[in-house]
Design a protein around this motif. Structure first.
Motif, PDB file in Angstrom:
ATOM      1  N   LYS A 209       0.775  -1.277  -0.104  1.00 20.31           N
ATOM      2  CA  LYS A 209       0.079   0.055   0.011  1.00 20.31           C
ATOM      3  C   LYS A 209       0.799   1.511   0.123  1.00 20.31           C
ATOM      4  CE  LYS A 209      -4.327  -2.006   2.071  1.00 20.31           C
ATOM      5  NZ  LYS A 209      -3.584  -3.457   1.973  1.00 20.31           N
ATOM      6  N   LEU A 210       2.104   1.460  -0.556  1.00 16.88           N
ATOM      7  CA  LEU A 210       2.978   2.192  -0.875  1.00 16.88           C
ATOM      8  C   LEU A 210       2.164   3.236  -1.726  1.00 16.88           C
ATOM      9  CD1 LEU A 210       5.453   3.681   0.068  1.00 16.88           C
ATOM     10  CD2 LEU A 210       6.317   3.113  -2.170  1.00 16.88           C
ATOM     11  N   LEU A 211       1.944   4.638  -1.539  1.00 23.15           N
ATOM     12  CA  LEU A 211       1.156   5.478  -2.439  1.00 23.15           C
ATOM     13  C   LEU A 211       1.830   5.594  -3.578  1.00 23.15           C
ATOM     14  CD1 LEU A 211      -1.247   7.514  -2.231  1.00 23.15           C
ATOM     15  CD2 LEU A 211       0.514   9.441  -1.753  1.00 23.15           C
ATOM     16  N   GLY A 212       0.984   5.317  -4.674  1.00 22.52           N
ATOM     17  CA  GLY A 212       1.318   5.126  -6.331  1.00 22.52           C
ATOM     18  C   GLY A 212       1.997   4.044  -6.630  1.00 22.52           C
ATOM     19  N   GLY A 213       2.444   3.107  -5.691  1.00 21.41           N
ATOM     20  CA  GLY A 213       3.143   1.968  -6.120  1.00 21.41           C
ATOM     21  C   GLY A 213       2.214   0.827  -6.655  1.00 21.41           C
ATOM     22  N   GLU A 214       2.772  -0.236  -7.419  1.00 23.98           N
ATOM     23  CA  GLU A 214       2.216  -1.368  -7.814  1.00 23.98           C
ATOM     24  C   GLU A 214       2.974  -2.520  -7.391  1.00 23.98           C
ATOM     25  OE1 GLU A 214       2.202  -1.119 -12.000  1.00 23.98           O
ATOM     26  OE2 GLU A 214       1.115   0.950 -12.399  1.00 23.98           O
ATOM     27  N   ASP A 215       2.120  -3.799  -7.339  1.00 24.75           N
ATOM     28  CA  ASP A 215       2.505  -5.049  -6.955  1.00 24.75           C
ATOM     29  C   ASP A 215       3.874  -5.328  -7.917  1.00 24.75           C
ATOM     30  OD1 ASP A 215       1.044  -5.135  -5.124  1.00 24.75           O
ATOM     31  OD2 ASP A 215      -0.282  -6.710  -6.099  1.00 24.75           O
ATOM     32  N   LEU A 216       5.049  -5.738  -7.351  1.00 22.12           N
ATOM     33  CA  LEU A 216       6.070  -6.095  -7.895  1.00 22.12           C
ATOM     34  C   LEU A 216       6.309  -7.488  -8.441  1.00 22.12           C
ATOM     35  CD1 LEU A 216       9.080  -5.357  -8.959  1.00 22.12           C
ATOM     36  CD2 LEU A 216       9.850  -6.559  -6.636  1.00 22.12           C
ATOM     37  N   LEU A 217       6.445  -7.713  -9.962  1.00 22.36           N
ATOM     38  CA  LEU A 217       6.436  -8.926 -10.542  1.00 22.36           C
ATOM     39  C   LEU A 217       7.675  -9.577 -10.230  1.00 22.36           C
ATOM     40  CD1 LEU A 217       5.390 -10.832 -12.531  1.00 22.36           C
ATOM     41  CD2 LEU A 217       6.590  -9.738 -14.432  1.00 22.36           C
ATOM     42  N   ILE A 218       7.610 -10.901  -9.707  1.00 21.33           N
ATOM     43  CA  ILE A 218       8.899 -11.783  -9.629  1.00 21.33           C
ATOM     44  C   ILE A 218       8.979 -12.780 -10.759  1.00 21.33           C
ATOM     45  CG2 ILE A 218       9.865 -13.436  -8.073  1.00 21.33           C
ATOM     46  CD1 ILE A 218       9.478 -10.498  -7.022  1.00 21.33           C
TER      47      ILE A 218
END
Length: 280
Positions: A209-218
């Motif tokens: 839930k970091l503002l403006g962030g997206e989930d990171l693809l692994i």
């Protein structure tokens, strides 16, 4: 008045005077003796003195506890994730770890054989794996083939030190998807919860839930043990933009055509962590 009466009267007066003198003399002897038998008055400690005494006892106890705890770590391998505090020498810096070292500032020596640049801000943690030792400059130089200089380490003799065999920046997933250009091409260790699972080699980590962030693809170069949604894991690898042709050129990927199309459609040119190691 007859002569006998006068003598009796004078004699009685002298006797009374002598008795008085004797009594006074006895008092002079007895009273000081009595005063020594009396208990001396003790001035009670002030509240501030009592607090200072308690504080000293607590500090002494904490120092003893920290020393005992540190002694138990000597010779053992540890892994910590924490923010760096201060650069000490060309290959060393200090960190602070509450769990293992009770907020002591601990010296870290880079013995990885590779240069490591500290992040430009102390807000970005790093993951450190290495052995805890008592600092002995000559012995560490000999054991790890280093060339540490005395001038930097005069204050650390016999203090606990972590001799690091692995160092990696450890930003959270949201930091990487928000500001990927600062991390492309760097070795990273990322910890987070598994979110969406696309296949055995591709899934995402929650951006927390970091503002403006997206989930990171692994993306794994080889199949790994299955992970579960919500599972907390730590993965190590290199951050790259997802360019399919470049990834296929540099890695022997085991993905199928459908997965290839899905990832390219959703994550093209977005950051992907190409993983070489995973741990719970």
């Amino acid at each position: 008045m007859n002569y006998l009466s006068v003598i009796d009267s004078n004699w009685m007066q002298k006797l009374q005077q002598k008795k008085g003198a004797i009594a006074i003399g006895l008092m002079a002897i007895i009273l000081p003796a009595c005063s020594y038998d009396q208990p001396q008055a003790i001035t009670p400690a002030t509240p501030e003195q009592q607090r200072n005494q308690v504080s000293r006892e607590i500090v002494d106890s904490q120092i003893e506890e920290v020393t005992d705890k540190t002694d138990k770590l000597i010779g053992k391998s540890v892994t910590i994730t924490t923010q760096p505090i201060r650069l000490i020498g060309p290959t060393s810096f200090t960190v602070n770890d509450k769990e293992l070292f009770d907020n002591q500032n601990i010296l870290v020596i880079n013995a990885t054989g590779q240069p490591f640049t500290l992040p430009s801000t102390n807000n970005i943690p790093i993951q450190i794996t290495g052995q805890v030792r008592r600092f002995d400059l000559a012995q560490i130089n000999q054991d790890y083939k280093l060339d540490l200089q005395t001038d930097y380490y005069r204050d650390y003799d016999d203090q606990p030190v972590i001799v690091a065999k692995s160092l990696a920046l450890s930003p959270n997933p949201g930091e990487l998807t928000t500001n990927p250009n600062a991390y492309y091409g760097k070795k990273l260790t990322v910890t987070g919860k598994v979110a969406n699972i696309n296949s055995a080699i591709a899934y995402t980590l929650d951006e927390n839930k970091l503002l403006g962030g997206e989930d990171l693809l692994i993306l794994h170069t080889k199949p790994q043990a299955k992970v579960k949604p919500g599972e907390q894991i730590s993965v190590s690898g290199v951050l790259r933009p997802l360019v399919i042709t470049e990834l296929e050129r540099d890695y022997n990927l085991t993905w199928d055509l459908n997965l290839r199309k899905q990832l390219e459609a959703k994550y093209r040119n977005k950051p992907v962590l190409v993983v070489t190691n995973v741990a719970p």
